[in-house]
Structure formats: C-alpha cells, structure tokens
Design a protein around this motif. Structure first.
Motif, PDB file in Angstrom:
ATOM      1  N   ALA A  70       4.721  -1.913   2.925  1.00 54.53           N
ATOM      2  CA  ALA A  70       4.862  -3.264   2.389  1.00 54.53           C
ATOM      3  C   ALA A  70       3.477  -3.882   2.272  1.00 54.53           C
ATOM      4  CB  ALA A  70       5.741  -4.127   3.287  1.00 54.53           C
ATOM      5  N   THR A  71       3.206  -4.501   1.143  1.00 55.53           N
ATOM      6  CA  THR A  71       1.910  -5.163   0.971  1.00 55.53           C
ATOM      7  C   THR A  71       1.798  -6.356   1.911  1.00 55.53           C
ATOM      8  OG1 THR A  71       2.717  -6.675  -0.735  1.00 55.53           O
ATOM      9  CG2 THR A  71       1.885  -4.522  -1.461  1.00 55.53           C
ATOM     10  N   ALA A  72       0.580  -6.780   2.157  1.00 52.91           N
ATOM     11  CA  ALA A  72       0.370  -8.011   2.912  1.00 52.91           C
ATOM     12  C   ALA A  72       1.025  -9.178   2.171  1.00 52.91           C
ATOM     13  CB  ALA A  72      -1.123  -8.262   3.094  1.00 52.91           C
ATOM     14  N   VAL A  73       1.406 -10.197   2.909  1.00 57.34           N
ATOM     15  CA  VAL A  73       2.108 -11.345   2.328  1.00 57.34           C
ATOM     16  C   VAL A  73       1.253 -11.975   1.224  1.00 57.34           C
ATOM     17  CG1 VAL A  73       3.023 -13.643   2.808  1.00 57.34           C
ATOM     18  CG2 VAL A  73       3.391 -11.785   4.446  1.00 57.34           C
ATOM     19  N   THR A  95       9.986  10.833  -6.727  1.00 54.04           N
ATOM     20  CA  THR A  95      11.096  10.031  -6.222  1.00 54.04           C
ATOM     21  C   THR A  95      10.551   8.931  -5.321  1.00 54.04           C
ATOM     22  OG1 THR A  95      12.719  11.819  -6.331  1.00 54.04           O
ATOM     23  CG2 THR A  95      13.183  10.030  -4.805  1.00 54.04           C
ATOM     24  N   LEU A  96      10.999   7.704  -5.575  1.00 55.27           N
ATOM     25  CA  LEU A  96      10.653   6.569  -4.728  1.00 55.27           C
ATOM     26  C   LEU A  96      11.925   5.962  -4.162  1.00 55.27           C
ATOM     27  CD1 LEU A  96       8.021   4.732  -6.990  1.00 55.27           C
ATOM     28  CD2 LEU A  96       7.611   6.470  -5.225  1.00 55.27           C
ATOM     29  N   VAL A  97      11.862   5.525  -2.920  1.00 54.62           N
ATOM     30  CA  VAL A  97      12.952   4.772  -2.304  1.00 54.62           C
ATOM     31  C   VAL A  97      12.495   3.326  -2.218  1.00 54.62           C
ATOM     32  CG1 VAL A  97      14.435   4.485  -0.290  1.00 54.62           C
ATOM     33  CG2 VAL A  97      13.700   6.778  -0.998  1.00 54.62           C
ATOM     34  N   GLY A  98      13.277   2.431  -2.835  1.00 58.85           N
ATOM     35  CA  GLY A  98      12.896   1.023  -2.887  1.00 58.85           C
ATOM     36  C   GLY A  98      13.278   0.251  -1.641  1.00 58.85           C
ATOM     37  N   SER A  99      13.078  -1.026  -1.707  1.00 60.69           N
ATOM     38  CA  SER A  99      13.271  -1.916  -0.563  1.00 60.69           C
ATOM     39  C   SER A  99      14.747  -2.207  -0.306  1.00 60.69           C
ATOM     40  CB  SER A  99      12.527  -3.230  -0.814  1.00 60.69           C
ATOM     41  OG  SER A  99      12.787  -4.160   0.209  1.00 60.69           O
ATOM     42  N   ALA A 100      15.034  -2.625   0.926  1.00 59.01           N
ATOM     43  CA  ALA A 100      16.378  -3.125   1.243  1.00 59.01           C
ATOM     44  C   ALA A 100      16.621  -4.469   0.579  1.00 59.01           C
ATOM     45  CB  ALA A 100      16.545  -3.247   2.761  1.00 59.01           C
ATOM     46  N   THR A 101      15.571  -5.126   0.166  1.00 56.26           N
ATOM     47  CA  THR A 101      15.644  -6.346  -0.644  1.00 56.26           C
ATOM     48  C   THR A 101      15.186  -5.961  -2.042  1.00 56.26           C
ATOM     49  OG1 THR A 101      15.129  -7.708   1.291  1.00 56.26           O
ATOM     50  CG2 THR A 101      14.838  -8.722  -0.888  1.00 56.26           C
ATOM     51  N   ALA A 102      16.116  -5.832  -2.960  1.00 53.47           N
ATOM     52  CA  ALA A 102      15.856  -5.143  -4.233  1.00 53.47           C
ATOM     53  C   ALA A 102      14.665  -5.701  -4.999  1.00 53.47           C
ATOM     54  CB  ALA A 102      17.109  -5.185  -5.100  1.00 53.47           C
ATOM     55  N   ASN A 103      14.480  -7.037  -4.986  1.00 50.52           N
ATOM     56  CA  ASN A 103      13.414  -7.588  -5.818  1.00 50.52           C
ATOM     57  C   ASN A 103      12.015  -7.372  -5.227  1.00 50.52           C
ATOM     58  OD1 ASN A 103      13.308  -9.493  -3.788  1.00 50.52           O
ATOM     59  ND2 ASN A 103      13.696 -11.274  -5.117  1.00 50.52           N
ATOM     60  N   GLN A 104      11.920  -6.719  -4.060  1.00 59.08           N
ATOM     61  CA  GLN A 104      10.618  -6.320  -3.526  1.00 59.08           C
ATOM     62  C   GLN A 104      10.170  -4.959  -4.075  1.00 59.08           C
ATOM     63  OE1 GLN A 104      11.383  -6.506   0.759  1.00 59.08           O
ATOM     64  NE2 GLN A 104      10.101  -8.343   0.892  1.00 59.08           N
ATOM     65  N   SER A 105      11.067  -4.234  -4.703  1.00 57.05           N
ATOM     66  CA  SER A 105      10.735  -2.910  -5.228  1.00 57.05           C
ATOM     67  C   SER A 105       9.888  -3.035  -6.479  1.00 57.05           C
ATOM     68  CB  SER A 105      12.020  -2.139  -5.539  1.00 57.05           C
ATOM     69  OG  SER A 105      12.810  -2.010  -4.374  1.00 57.05           O
ATOM     70  N   PRO A 106       9.082  -2.011  -6.802  1.00 52.62           N
ATOM     71  CA  PRO A 106       8.180  -2.123  -7.956  1.00 52.62           C
ATOM     72  C   PRO A 106       8.929  -2.128  -9.284  1.00 52.62           C
ATOM     73  CG  PRO A 106       8.086   0.079  -6.999  1.00 52.62           C
ATOM     74  CD  PRO A 106       8.897  -0.747  -6.062  1.00 52.62           C
ATOM     75  N   ARG A 107       8.623  -3.103 -10.119  1.00 55.99           N
ATOM     76  CA  ARG A 107       9.230  -3.179 -11.462  1.00 55.99           C
ATOM     77  C   ARG A 107       8.321  -2.524 -12.489  1.00 55.99           C
ATOM     78  NH1 ARG A 107       9.261  -8.889 -14.110  1.00 55.99           N
ATOM     79  NH2 ARG A 107       7.174  -8.120 -14.718  1.00 55.99           N
ATOM     80  N   THR A 163       7.978 -13.003  -4.111  1.00 54.50           N
ATOM     81  CA  THR A 163       6.623 -13.554  -3.971  1.00 54.50           C
ATOM     82  C   THR A 163       6.052 -13.346  -2.575  1.00 54.50           C
ATOM     83  OG1 THR A 163       7.568 -15.726  -3.472  1.00 54.50           O
ATOM     84  CG2 THR A 163       6.985 -15.271  -5.780  1.00 54.50           C
ATOM     85  N   THR A 164       6.692 -12.496  -1.788  1.00 55.79           N
ATOM     86  CA  THR A 164       6.171 -12.196  -0.450  1.00 55.79           C
ATOM     87  C   THR A 164       5.443 -10.865  -0.442  1.00 55.79           C
ATOM     88  OG1 THR A 164       7.959 -13.447   0.584  1.00 55.79           O
ATOM     89  CG2 THR A 164       6.763 -11.901   1.984  1.00 55.79           C
ATOM     90  N   SER A 165       6.187  -9.765  -0.677  1.00 57.76           N
ATOM     91  CA  SER A 165       5.590  -8.427  -0.608  1.00 57.76           C
ATOM     92  C   SER A 165       6.235  -7.493  -1.612  1.00 57.76           C
ATOM     93  CB  SER A 165       5.764  -7.816   0.795  1.00 57.76           C
ATOM     94  OG  SER A 165       5.023  -8.516   1.766  1.00 57.76           O
ATOM     95  N   THR A 166       5.498  -6.472  -1.989  1.00 58.51           N
ATOM     96  CA  THR A 166       6.057  -5.313  -2.675  1.00 58.51           C
ATOM     97  C   THR A 166       6.293  -4.228  -1.637  1.00 58.51           C
ATOM     98  OG1 THR A 166       5.061  -5.774  -4.829  1.00 58.51           O
ATOM     99  CG2 THR A 166       5.550  -3.469  -4.317  1.00 58.51           C
ATOM    100  N   VAL A 167       7.419  -3.513  -1.758  1.00 60.37           N
ATOM    101  CA  VAL A 167       7.815  -2.522  -0.756  1.00 60.37           C
ATOM    102  C   VAL A 167       8.180  -1.203  -1.429  1.00 60.37           C
ATOM    103  CG1 VAL A 167       9.557  -1.922   0.991  1.00 60.37           C
ATOM    104  CG2 VAL A 167       8.632  -4.249   0.896  1.00 60.37           C
TER     105      VAL A 167
END
Length: 416
Positions: A70-73, A95-107, A163-167
């Motif tokens: 996870a990136t820094a805040v 293969t990438l596994v995204g975040s448990a909070t979907a909008n933190q995953s890379p778009r 707007t917090t982190s990318t995961v």
C-alpha cells in the motif's frame, strides 16, 4: 575440494556468492549443476505504510505475509512497485490481486522494464481497469517482446478513486507456475544437482532465501532430496526433508565456504554469532552399495521459521541429537543421530599447545553411520574462535556454537 573466504554485503549477496561458488568454483569435475534458479533479489516501491511494505506483495513460501503493498497516505497516484529478477525474463502474463477495498486497486497502470533499474520503458499500458474486492486478475502482456529483462515495475497513474492509498495485495507470474511462481519463490531459490565424487553418484540440495525486514529476520531454507521434478515446488521434490534454516542478517557477513562434488559447508559470522550449516553427503562406514545415499542436512534452525539469528534457540547442529541435524537412512527415513565426541561428557584439552582434531562420528543405538566431511571436533581449552589449526598441509579455522564458548562448543572447519 574448494574453499572460499570473504565478506558478503548482506544475506542476498551471501546467497548469490554461494550459488556462484557451487556452480563454478569447485572445478569442472565437481561443480554443481543449477537445475533451477528463480525469484527476485530486490523489491522496492515509491512509498509504503508500515505492515504494507512492497515485499509483502510477493508471498511466501515461509510465513506468507498478510496484507500486500500500500502506498503512503496521499501518494496513491504516480506510484510504483519495483522488483529485480534473479534471472532475466520477459513477462508475457501477469496476475495481480487487488485490494479488499476495490477503489484502492490500480485503474490505470503500466508494466515497465529497465536495463539498469533507472531508465524505464513501457511493456504494456492498461487503462480503465475495474475491480471487485479482493479480486485476482490475469493480464496478457502482448506486443513486441523486449527480450529477457531483469528490472521490472508496475507504475500506477491512477487507482479507482480512493484518495488514501493504492494497494496491490499480490504479484504473480502465471507462466512460472509450472516452474516456480512468485507465490512460492518471491526471494531467490536454487535447486542443485551435485555430481558426487565419481560423477555417477549425484545428490540434490535446494536453498531458498526468505526474509521479513519488518521482523528483522533474513534467513535461508535448506533441504535435501532424492531427485528433481521440474513441475514440483521447493518442498515437494522427491524424498525432500522438511526444510531447516540458516539465520542471517541484512548487514556485512564474513563467511567460510567449503565444498566438493557431494557436500557444502557454510559458516558465517552474523554480528557476534557464528552460524554453520552442512548440506550433502557425509562419509559413511560402508561401501556405496551398502549405503548409496548418506545425505545429511544440518542447520541452526529446525524449520524455516521467522527466527532471528540472535534467538536463544539457534544452535550448532553438529553436536547431534538435535532437530537441527538430519541423516537420511537407506529406507528413506530421516533420523536425528547422536554425534561423538559432543555426546560424551569427556573433557578434552590441547597437548603442549597442539590441538588434535577428532572426527565427528554419527551414530544411534542401532548403528554407527559415518563421519562428517571437512569438519572436526576441537576442544575450547585455551582456544579462541577464528584461531587456525594446521595438520600437515591442511589448515582449519576454529569456529564456535553461535555465541557459546565452553570447552565443547567449538569445531574446526577445513579451509585449505
């Protein structure tokens, strides 16, 4: 027989020096064949938060790390996760596994390669990628191949709106799954075939580095097998012993290597602790027909655990009757042998300043199996670590049981 004495920059450098020593430093007749060499030697990121460090996106095999990167805040955009391959490779599937909070995953993100780790070239650009919570996505990396490259990174220009982190919770290479994917070998791993002393009696030894900088352990797993299967993983090779481990650190490491066509001894000074491991054949009391595969694995930790070198459980395996020393019998079982003279209460000392070297003999209540090759017992009476003992034309260095320095806490390693 060959020897090498030096100082490695850290645990990764020690691992790579060991690979080079065994594969090229023993001489043409005794060099070990590298059957597979995979993993990543460097992992880094533009930023991260504690417990979401970049290395946690490359899992296991020992103590598979929770979370991911996870990136820094506030640093969610124009961020990157970088790694260096042990062996150059062109990535065609990712293969990438995204975040448990979907909008933190890379778009919007780009897979990039580099020849020097500084200047980057796009391999494949992805835009508008949408994710469900905890979703794993496989991406085909088509287009013109740049060839095999060592340096790779994922550059994220936008996530799904957080707007917090990318995961990124995990990075895998599906193409490697028939060999060894990052889910199992995120750090360097090597599978060796030692030729034996005749060229017709090989043995199989595997090493894998595993670490957790947050918990301050930097270790190497070691195991022995009866063969090699290309589609099998590190712990699933034929007849494999459950891995033991060598605890190290991420600082300079003085080391002593001793190797031949059928065994290697690794000794190292980690801070003030002396660490030693034996992997390969011991010298049996029997003919090759009677005892064809006397494989011995000894290491300071009885399992590939997240244990620091300074832990009180770290020990010298050569004292025997310990879970850190395992001998393979003819029936394929692994036993925990006794080791003379450590098993006796007899006190030894020098004779007029001369230090006799005694063979370390492996036995149990049923059999006496043989002796270690290249290692002897030496008394600690009036002795000191890193002294040398000369016997004829041979030179031996005196080393100790981690930080212990009693009369029976020393051994001698031949270094010349």
């Amino acid at each position: 027989m060959a020897f090498e004495i030096g100082t490695a920059a850290n645990h990764v450098d020690l691992f790579e020096r060991l690979v080079t020593f065994l594969s090229t430093g023993l001489g043409a007749a005794e060099n070990w064949q590298v059957l597979r060499h995979t993993g990543v030697s460097e992992i880094d990121a533009s930023s991260f938060v504690v417990n979401w460090e970049p290395w946690t996106a490359f899992k296991g095999p020992y103590h598979a790390h929770a979370n991911g990167w996870a990136t820094a805040v506030g640093q969610y955009a124009n961020s990157w996760l970088r790694w260096k391959m042990v062996q150059p490779f062109d990535i065609a599937r990712l293969t990438l596994v995204g975040s448990a909070t979907a909008n933190q995953s890379p778009r919007d993100f780009t897979l990039q390669w580099s020849d020097d780790g500084i200047n980057w070239t796009d391999r494949k650009v992805f835009t508008g990628v949408t994710w469900a919570n905890n979703e794993a996505k496989e991406f085909t990396i088509d287009g013109t191949s740049p060839g095999a490259k060592s340096h790779w990174r994922i550059f994220v220009s936008a996530n799904g709106g957080n707007t917090t982190s990318t995961v990124i919770r995990q990075v895998l290479l599906p193409e490697w799954q028939i060999y060894q994917d990052f889910n199992h070998a995120r750090r360097p791993a090597v599978w060796f075939k030692a030729p034996g002393m005749t060229g017709f009696d090989p043995c199989y030894i595997n090493f894998q580095l595993y670490d957790r900088p947050t918990n301050d352990y930097y270790n190497i797993a070691v195991t022995g097998c009866t063969g090699f299967v290309g589609a099998a993983q590190f712990d699933d090779q034929p007849g494999a012993l459950t891995a033991l481990a060598i605890p190290l650190w991420n600082q300079p490491i003085p080391y002593w290597f001793s190797g031949n066509g059928q065994r290697v001894i690794i000794s190292a000074k980690v801070d003030t602790a002396y660490i030693s491991s034996y992997a390969g054949k011991m010298l049996p009391f029997g003919t090759p027909q009677q005892y064809p595969y006397p494989l011995l694995i000894g290491a300071p930790l009885p399992s590939a655990s997240g244990t620091r070198y300074s832990d009180s459980a770290v020990n010298l395996p050569y004292k025997g009757n310990r879970t850190t020393l395992k001998l393979r019998k003819n029936d394929g079982s692994w036993i925990q042998p006794q080791a003379w003279p450590y098993s006796k209460t007899t006190t030894f000392r020098d004779t007029n300043g001369a230090y006799p070297l005694l063979p370390i003999t492996l036995y149990d209540t049923s059999n006496t199996y043989g002796v270690l090759d290249g290692i002897h017992f030496v008394t600690g009476f009036g002795n000191a670590v890193e002294n040398t003992v000369t016997v004829g034309t041979e030179t031996h260095v005196v080393l100790q049981d981690v930080t212990r320095n009693g009369l029976s806490d020393f051994f001698a390693l031949r270094i010349g």
